[in-house]
Design a protein around this motif. Structure first.
Motif, PDB file in Angstrom:
ATOM      1  N   ILE A  90     -74.424  67.666 -41.012  1.00  0.00           N
ATOM      2  CA  ILE A  90     -73.714  66.625 -40.265  1.00  0.00           C
ATOM      3  C   ILE A  90     -74.359  66.330 -38.918  1.00  0.00           C
ATOM      4  O   ILE A  90     -74.621  65.173 -38.581  1.00  0.00           O
ATOM      5  N   PRO A  91     -74.672  67.369 -38.072  1.00  0.00           N
ATOM      6  CA  PRO A  91     -75.323  67.050 -36.794  1.00  0.00           C
ATOM      7  C   PRO A  91     -76.648  66.339 -36.976  1.00  0.00           C
ATOM      8  O   PRO A  91     -76.990  65.435 -36.215  1.00  0.00           O
ATOM      9  N   SER A  92     -77.452  66.755 -37.993  1.00  0.00           N
ATOM     10  CA  SER A  92     -78.734  66.103 -38.228  1.00  0.00           C
ATOM     11  C   SER A  92     -78.543  64.653 -38.610  1.00  0.00           C
ATOM     12  O   SER A  92     -79.284  63.774 -38.180  1.00  0.00           O
ATOM     13  N   ALA A  93     -77.541  64.386 -39.439  1.00  0.00           N
ATOM     14  CA  ALA A  93     -77.284  63.010 -39.846  1.00  0.00           C
ATOM     15  C   ALA A  93     -76.850  62.160 -38.663  1.00  0.00           C
ATOM     16  O   ALA A  93     -77.286  61.025 -38.498  1.00  0.00           O
ATOM     17  N   LEU A  94     -75.987  62.742 -37.814  1.00  0.00           N
ATOM     18  CA  LEU A  94     -75.540  62.006 -36.632  1.00  0.00           C
ATOM     19  C   LEU A  94     -76.695  61.758 -35.681  1.00  0.00           C
ATOM     20  O   LEU A  94     -76.815  60.682 -35.080  1.00  0.00           O
ATOM     21  N   ALA A  95     -77.600  62.783 -35.549  1.00  0.00           N
ATOM     22  CA  ALA A  95     -78.737  62.635 -34.642  1.00  0.00           C
ATOM     23  C   ALA A  95     -79.652  61.520 -35.094  1.00  0.00           C
ATOM     24  O   ALA A  95     -80.100  60.696 -34.295  1.00  0.00           O
ATOM     25  N   SER A  96     -79.934  61.474 -36.405  1.00  0.00           N
ATOM     26  CA  SER A  96     -80.864  60.468 -36.897  1.00  0.00           C
ATOM     27  C   SER A  96     -80.262  59.072 -36.824  1.00  0.00           C
ATOM     28  O   SER A  96     -80.984  58.083 -36.805  1.00  0.00           O
ATOM     29  N   ALA A  97     -78.913  59.002 -36.788  1.00  0.00           N
ATOM     30  CA  ALA A  97     -78.275  57.696 -36.743  1.00  0.00           C
ATOM     31  C   ALA A  97     -78.232  57.124 -35.327  1.00  0.00           C
ATOM     32  O   ALA A  97     -78.093  55.920 -35.143  1.00  0.00           O
ATOM     33  N   ALA A  98     -78.330  57.979 -34.323  1.00  0.00           N
ATOM     34  CA  ALA A  98     -78.263  57.517 -32.945  1.00  0.00           C
ATOM     35  C   ALA A  98     -79.573  56.844 -32.550  1.00  0.00           C
ATOM     36  O   ALA A  98     -80.641  57.203 -33.043  1.00  0.00           O
ATOM     37  N   PRO A  99     -79.511  55.839 -31.654  1.00  0.00           N
ATOM     38  CA  PRO A  99     -80.742  55.191 -31.178  1.00  0.00           C
ATOM     39  C   PRO A  99     -81.657  56.210 -30.506  1.00  0.00           C
ATOM     40  O   PRO A  99     -81.183  57.102 -29.793  1.00  0.00           O
ATOM     41  N   PRO A 100     -82.972  56.115 -30.703  1.00  0.00           N
ATOM     42  CA  PRO A 100     -83.900  57.077 -30.096  1.00  0.00           C
ATOM     43  C   PRO A 100     -83.757  57.180 -28.589  1.00  0.00           C
ATOM     44  O   PRO A 100     -83.864  58.279 -28.023  1.00  0.00           O
ATOM     45  N   GLU A 101     -83.509  56.038 -27.923  1.00  0.00           N
ATOM     46  CA  GLU A 101     -83.378  56.091 -26.460  1.00  0.00           C
ATOM     47  C   GLU A 101     -82.182  56.952 -26.068  1.00  0.00           C
ATOM     48  O   GLU A 101     -82.230  57.694 -25.092  1.00  0.00           O
ATOM     49  N   THR A 102     -81.096  56.858 -26.847  1.00  0.00           N
ATOM     50  CA  THR A 102     -79.902  57.647 -26.566  1.00  0.00           C
ATOM     51  C   THR A 102     -80.184  59.125 -26.761  1.00  0.00           C
ATOM     52  O   THR A 102     -79.777  59.973 -25.957  1.00  0.00           O
ATOM     53  N   LEU A 103     -80.873  59.455 -27.843  1.00  0.00           N
ATOM     54  CA  LEU A 103     -81.228  60.849 -28.117  1.00  0.00           C
ATOM     55  C   LEU A 103     -82.072  61.423 -26.990  1.00  0.00           C
ATOM     56  O   LEU A 103     -81.845  62.556 -26.534  1.00  0.00           O
ATOM     57  N   LEU A 104     -83.035  60.649 -26.531  1.00  0.00           N
ATOM     58  CA  LEU A 104     -83.957  61.130 -25.510  1.00  0.00           C
ATOM     59  C   LEU A 104     -83.246  61.352 -24.186  1.00  0.00           C
ATOM     60  O   LEU A 104     -83.451  62.381 -23.525  1.00  0.00           O
ATOM     61  N   VAL A 105     -82.404  60.416 -23.799  1.00  0.00           N
ATOM     62  CA  VAL A 105     -81.658  60.561 -22.546  1.00  0.00           C
ATOM     63  C   VAL A 105     -80.757  61.789 -22.602  1.00  0.00           C
ATOM     64  O   VAL A 105     -80.695  62.582 -21.656  1.00  0.00           O
ATOM     65  N   ALA A 106     -80.081  61.981 -23.738  1.00  0.00           N
ATOM     66  CA  ALA A 106     -79.188  63.126 -23.888  1.00  0.00           C
ATOM     67  C   ALA A 106     -79.960  64.433 -23.855  1.00  0.00           C
ATOM     68  O   ALA A 106     -79.538  65.418 -23.233  1.00  0.00           O
ATOM     69  N   PHE A 107     -81.119  64.451 -24.517  1.00  0.00           N
ATOM     70  CA  PHE A 107     -81.926  65.675 -24.546  1.00  0.00           C
ATOM     71  C   PHE A 107     -82.457  66.006 -23.153  1.00  0.00           C
ATOM     72  O   PHE A 107     -82.445  67.166 -22.733  1.00  0.00           O
ATOM     73  N   LYS A 108     -82.935  65.013 -22.429  1.00  0.00           N
ATOM     74  CA  LYS A 108     -83.423  65.251 -21.071  1.00  0.00           C
ATOM     75  C   LYS A 108     -82.302  65.808 -20.195  1.00  0.00           C
ATOM     76  O   LYS A 108     -82.534  66.701 -19.361  1.00  0.00           O
ATOM     77  N   ARG A 109     -81.093  65.294 -20.391  1.00  0.00           N
ATOM     78  CA  ARG A 109     -79.947  65.795 -19.621  1.00  0.00           C
ATOM     79  C   ARG A 109     -79.671  67.259 -19.985  1.00  0.00           C
ATOM     80  O   ARG A 109     -79.411  68.090 -19.110  1.00  0.00           O
ATOM     81  N   ASP A 110     -79.739  67.575 -21.270  1.00  0.00           N
ATOM     82  CA  ASP A 110     -79.548  68.962 -21.711  1.00  0.00           C
ATOM     83  C   ASP A 110     -80.560  69.893 -21.046  1.00  0.00           C
ATOM     84  O   ASP A 110     -80.205  70.966 -20.554  1.00  0.00           O
ATOM     85  N   VAL A 111     -81.817  69.484 -21.045  1.00  0.00           N
ATOM     86  CA  VAL A 111     -82.891  70.330 -20.500  1.00  0.00           C
ATOM     87  C   VAL A 111     -82.691  70.550 -19.006  1.00  0.00           C
ATOM     88  O   VAL A 111     -82.893  71.660 -18.491  1.00  0.00           O
ATOM     89  N   THR A 112     -82.276  69.505 -18.299  1.00  0.00           N
ATOM     90  CA  THR A 112     -82.042  69.636 -16.863  1.00  0.00           C
ATOM     91  C   THR A 112     -80.956  70.658 -16.574  1.00  0.00           C
ATOM     92  O   THR A 112     -81.103  71.521 -15.690  1.00  0.00           O
ATOM     93  N   VAL A 113     -79.879  70.596 -17.342  1.00  0.00           N
ATOM     94  CA  VAL A 113     -78.763  71.532 -17.146  1.00  0.00           C
ATOM     95  C   VAL A 113     -79.191  72.953 -17.487  1.00  0.00           C
ATOM     96  O   VAL A 113     -78.932  73.901 -16.733  1.00  0.00           O
TER      97      VAL A 113
END
Length: 314
Positions: free
Chosen positions: A23-46
């Motif tokens: 389920i998480p993989s399916a949700l990840a692939s469905a999200a726009p790449p820009e959204t994924l990247l912004v969220a991941f960068k935020r995760d890494v910063t935290v």
């Protein structure tokens, strides 16, 4: 006659776990790449701002959560390829991995075939290969993309001894690396984790240089963290300035299991291969602890004075 039939289905525990992973993989692939990247960068910063010792694992899990475990391929959008490539490079920066470098090289090759790869993305792969200590792969990558100004790959002089190397010595001009094996199973002395660009490491080295020769530890080794930027110019400058405290380059993190976090500087004091004392950072407490340890060297046997130092530092 109408029959109302109700079906009730209870998946097995094994299938439930499988679905939970998909389920998480399916949700990840469905999200726009820009959204994924912004969220991941935020995760890494935290994660990077925390004091947790498992930051590396947390960053890897964050990548899998955002992008999924399934590699992108030639059917993926250019935007997704670029976003995933950045994510792979970020994970590898914190924990170099051969599998990550291979996938990154495949993504960069697809982007290059589409004429969509920029120099920065080609550099990501080169840095990952260097961090993995795949110098042959890095050389091939440099020749494949001569138009990109990639870091010069040093020549590596192989060990003739049967032992597996775990570090590299740097030649005076930085053009060559010599494979070395530091036998930590029998090591007695101080191993210092430092970085030539770290101001606290430089202060620690300067302080060590002020110690009178008769009080200096018999064996001192400096080791730089695993990194895709070999920092060869900085290392050669350091080694010229501190010839008795030359920096060596670590090969793989797995070769140094006693290092939990590769922050610099750190001091590891060993006796016959056993870690007796660990000091983190360069501050007044660390300096005082080292002074006490040096004072004790001439007053007891090595095992006795290290155990005593551990009690005082605790």
């Amino acid at each position: 006659m109408k029959l109302d039939t109700v079906f009730w289905w209870a998946p097995s525990a094994r299938l439930t776990l499988l679905l939970a992973g998909l389920i998480p993989s399916a949700l990840a692939s469905a999200a726009p790449p820009e959204t994924l990247l912004v969220a991941f960068k935020r995760d890494v910063t935290v994660i990077s701002s925390s004091d947790s010792e498992d930051r590396t694992d947390q960053i890897r899990r964050a990548f899998l959560h955002r992008f999924g475990a399934t590699p992108a391929d030639a059917q993926s959008s250019t935007e997704l390829l670029k976003a995933r490539l950045y994510g792979l490079a970020t994970v590898a920066h914190h924990a170099p991995d051969e599998g990550l470098a291979k996938e990154a090289a495949a993504l960069a090759s697809i982007l290059h075939h589409r004429q969509a790869a920029d120099h920065r993305e080609i550099s990501y792969v080169h840095r990952m290969l260097l961090a993995q200590r795949d110098f042959d792969g890095a050389s091939y990558w440099s020749k494949r993309f001569p138009e990109v100004q990639l870091t010069t790959v040093p020549k590596v002089e192989r060990m003739s001894a049967p032992q597996r190397h775990n570090a590299y010595a740097v030649s005076a001009d930085g053009s060559r690396l010599l494979e070395l094996h530091l036998d930590m199973h029998a090591y007695s002395g101080v191993l210092i984790l430092g970085h030539p660009a770290c101001g606290f490491s430089r202060k620690a080295a300067a302080w060590m240089s002020t110690i009178a020769p008769e009080r200096r530890p018999s064996t001192v080794r400096w080791l730089t963290p695993v990194d895709g930027d070999l920092q060869l110019p900085l290392i050669t400058d350091w080694n010229a300035l501190h010839q008795d405290q030359a920096l060596l380059i670590a090969r793989h993190e797995r070769d140094w299991p006693f290092v939990q976090v590769w922050d610099t500087p750190q001091f590891f004091i060993f006796s016959n291969g056993t870690l007796q004392l660990h000091l983190d950072g360069w501050n007044e407490r660390t300096e005082q602890a080292l002074v006490r340890w040096l004072d004790l060297q001439g007053q007891a046997t090595p095992d006795e004075h290290i155990r005593e130092q551990g009690k005082q530092s605790g």
